[in-house]
Design a protein around this motif. Structure first.
Motif, PDB file in Angstrom:
ATOM      1  N   TYR A 116    -153.637  27.170 -58.301  1.00  0.00           N
ATOM      2  CA  TYR A 116    -153.605  27.876 -57.013  1.00  0.00           C
ATOM      3  C   TYR A 116    -152.482  28.902 -56.879  1.00  0.00           C
ATOM      4  CZ  TYR A 116    -156.749  24.068 -55.785  1.00  0.00           C
ATOM      5  OH  TYR A 116    -157.784  23.173 -55.774  1.00  0.00           O
ATOM      6  N   THR A 117    -151.394  28.743 -57.600  1.00  0.00           N
ATOM      7  CA  THR A 117    -150.255  29.649 -57.437  1.00  0.00           C
ATOM      8  C   THR A 117    -150.118  30.669 -58.559  1.00  0.00           C
ATOM      9  OG1 THR A 117    -148.786  28.072 -58.528  1.00  0.00           O
ATOM     10  CG2 THR A 117    -148.916  27.971 -56.114  1.00  0.00           C
ATOM     11  N   ASP A 118    -150.717  30.409 -59.719  1.00  0.00           N
ATOM     12  CA  ASP A 118    -150.554  31.303 -60.867  1.00  0.00           C
ATOM     13  C   ASP A 118    -151.878  31.785 -61.457  1.00  0.00           C
ATOM     14  OD1 ASP A 118    -147.649  31.108 -61.089  1.00  0.00           O
ATOM     15  OD2 ASP A 118    -148.015  29.045 -61.734  1.00  0.00           O
ATOM     16  N   TYR A 119    -152.822  30.873 -61.676  1.00  0.00           N
ATOM     17  CA  TYR A 119    -154.025  31.224 -62.426  1.00  0.00           C
ATOM     18  C   TYR A 119    -155.254  30.448 -61.946  1.00  0.00           C
ATOM     19  CZ  TYR A 119    -154.273  26.734 -64.718  1.00  0.00           C
ATOM     20  OH  TYR A 119    -154.430  25.392 -64.946  1.00  0.00           O
ATOM     21  N   ALA A 120    -156.408  30.953 -62.345  1.00  0.00           N
ATOM     22  CA  ALA A 120    -157.682  30.250 -62.142  1.00  0.00           C
ATOM     23  C   ALA A 120    -158.621  30.650 -63.273  1.00  0.00           C
ATOM     24  CB  ALA A 120    -158.309  30.615 -60.801  1.00  0.00           C
ATOM     25  N   ILE A 121    -159.347  29.694 -63.803  1.00  0.00           N
ATOM     26  CA  ILE A 121    -160.399  29.957 -64.781  1.00  0.00           C
ATOM     27  C   ILE A 121    -161.720  29.712 -64.069  1.00  0.00           C
ATOM     28  CG2 ILE A 121    -161.456  29.259 -66.961  1.00  0.00           C
ATOM     29  CD1 ILE A 121    -158.632  28.468 -67.920  1.00  0.00           C
ATOM     30  N   VAL A 122    -162.576  30.744 -64.067  1.00  0.00           N
ATOM     31  CA  VAL A 122    -163.833  30.704 -63.323  1.00  0.00           C
ATOM     32  C   VAL A 122    -164.988  30.953 -64.294  1.00  0.00           C
ATOM     33  CG1 VAL A 122    -165.157  31.761 -61.445  1.00  0.00           C
ATOM     34  CG2 VAL A 122    -162.681  31.478 -61.226  1.00  0.00           C
ATOM     35  N   PHE A 123    -166.022  30.140 -64.167  1.00  0.00           N
ATOM     36  CA  PHE A 123    -167.198  30.221 -65.041  1.00  0.00           C
ATOM     37  C   PHE A 123    -168.382  30.724 -64.227  1.00  0.00           C
ATOM     38  CE2 PHE A 123    -170.877  28.353 -67.192  1.00  0.00           C
ATOM     39  CZ  PHE A 123    -170.603  28.643 -68.514  1.00  0.00           C
ATOM     40  N   LYS A 124    -169.052  31.770 -64.723  1.00  0.00           N
ATOM     41  CA  LYS A 124    -170.234  32.323 -64.061  1.00  0.00           C
ATOM     42  C   LYS A 124    -171.434  32.132 -64.979  1.00  0.00           C
ATOM     43  CE  LYS A 124    -169.937  36.433 -62.213  1.00  0.00           C
ATOM     44  NZ  LYS A 124    -169.926  37.900 -62.039  1.00  0.00           N
ATOM     45  N   TYR A 125    -172.535  31.671 -64.403  1.00  0.00           N
ATOM     46  CA  TYR A 125    -173.731  31.397 -65.186  1.00  0.00           C
ATOM     47  C   TYR A 125    -174.926  32.084 -64.550  1.00  0.00           C
ATOM     48  CZ  TYR A 125    -177.747  28.830 -66.962  1.00  0.00           C
ATOM     49  OH  TYR A 125    -178.960  28.500 -67.503  1.00  0.00           O
ATOM     50  N   LYS A 126    -175.776  32.665 -65.387  1.00  0.00           N
ATOM     51  CA  LYS A 126    -177.029  33.245 -64.901  1.00  0.00           C
ATOM     52  C   LYS A 126    -178.108  33.018 -65.942  1.00  0.00           C
ATOM     53  CE  LYS A 126    -175.715  37.796 -66.619  1.00  0.00           C
ATOM     54  NZ  LYS A 126    -175.327  39.123 -66.276  1.00  0.00           N
ATOM     55  N   LYS A 127    -179.306  32.814 -65.484  1.00  0.00           N
ATOM     56  CA  LYS A 127    -180.435  32.650 -66.394  1.00  0.00           C
ATOM     57  C   LYS A 127    -181.414  33.771 -66.102  1.00  0.00           C
ATOM     58  CE  LYS A 127    -183.764  29.509 -68.254  1.00  0.00           C
ATOM     59  NZ  LYS A 127    -184.004  28.142 -68.576  1.00  0.00           N
ATOM     60  N   MET A 128    -181.537  34.676 -67.048  1.00  0.00           N
ATOM     61  CA  MET A 128    -182.469  35.795 -66.901  1.00  0.00           C
ATOM     62  C   MET A 128    -183.579  35.563 -67.926  1.00  0.00           C
ATOM     63  SD  MET A 128    -179.533  38.689 -66.280  1.00  0.00           S
ATOM     64  CE  MET A 128    -180.506  40.099 -66.611  1.00  0.00           C
TER      65      MET A 128
END
Length: 182
Positions: free
Chosen positions: A118-130
């Protein structure tokens, strides 16, 4: 025929690798709100690799909305200058996991905050199925420059989830588009 079997096995491996992505335990949207810089990207689409040098650090703000939904405004620099895009993320039954409708792809995508302090970094995963499954990992920082150990954590996560090394990048700073007022 062996090529088809190998391709099918690779697709099952990737699907299994992405299935284990879980949101941050005890995710707190209020702590997550505010300004973030996207300082790292990893894509599993082979079409991404030739364009990797064009990416610059972008900035966004996460604004919690009533009911646990999120409004996220991203500012990025393009060939026509600074532009902003607003995304509306809908909460799911799992805190830290959201969905949104992509007008660009005309489909719903999943967004998961997998790790943050919350104060320095975040790793975020995005997924899509086309026509096939595509995923992205983004590293966000409260500042444009993160400690080397956080960059390593992002790269290790991306590699562990099947992203090719050449698809993992840390964009350069965008001088003319680092705040909403520019």
């Amino acid at each position: 025929m062996p090529v088809v079997v190998a391709l099918a096995a690779a697709m099952l491996l990737l699907a299994g690798t992405y299935a284990d992505v879980q949101p941050q335990k005890n995710f707190d949207l209020q702590k997550f709100s505010g300004k973030w810089y996207r300082v790292g990207l990893a894509y599993d689409s082979p079409g991404f690799i030739p364009y990797r040098e064009r990416f610059k650090i972008s900035m966004g703000t996460v604004d919690p909305q009533p009911g646990g939904n999120v409004s996220m405004t991203m500012w990025s620099i393009g060939s026509s200058g600074c532009r902003s895009t607003v995304y509306f993320y809908e909460k799911t039954s799992l805190p830290g996991m959201f969905t949104y409708f992509s007008t660009r792809h005309n489909m719903v995508k999943d967004i998961t905050v997998v790790d943050t302090n919350y104060t320095d970094y975040a790793i975020v995963f995005k997924y899509k199925k086309m026509d096939k499954e595509y995923s992205q990992v983004a590293l966000y920082g409260r500042n444009q420059k993160l400690k080397p150990e956080l960059l390593k954590k992002f790269k290790d996560f991306s590699l562990a989830h099947g992203f090719p090394r050449e698809s993992i990048l840390t964009p350069t700073k965008a001088e003319n588009c680092s705040s909403p007022g520019k």
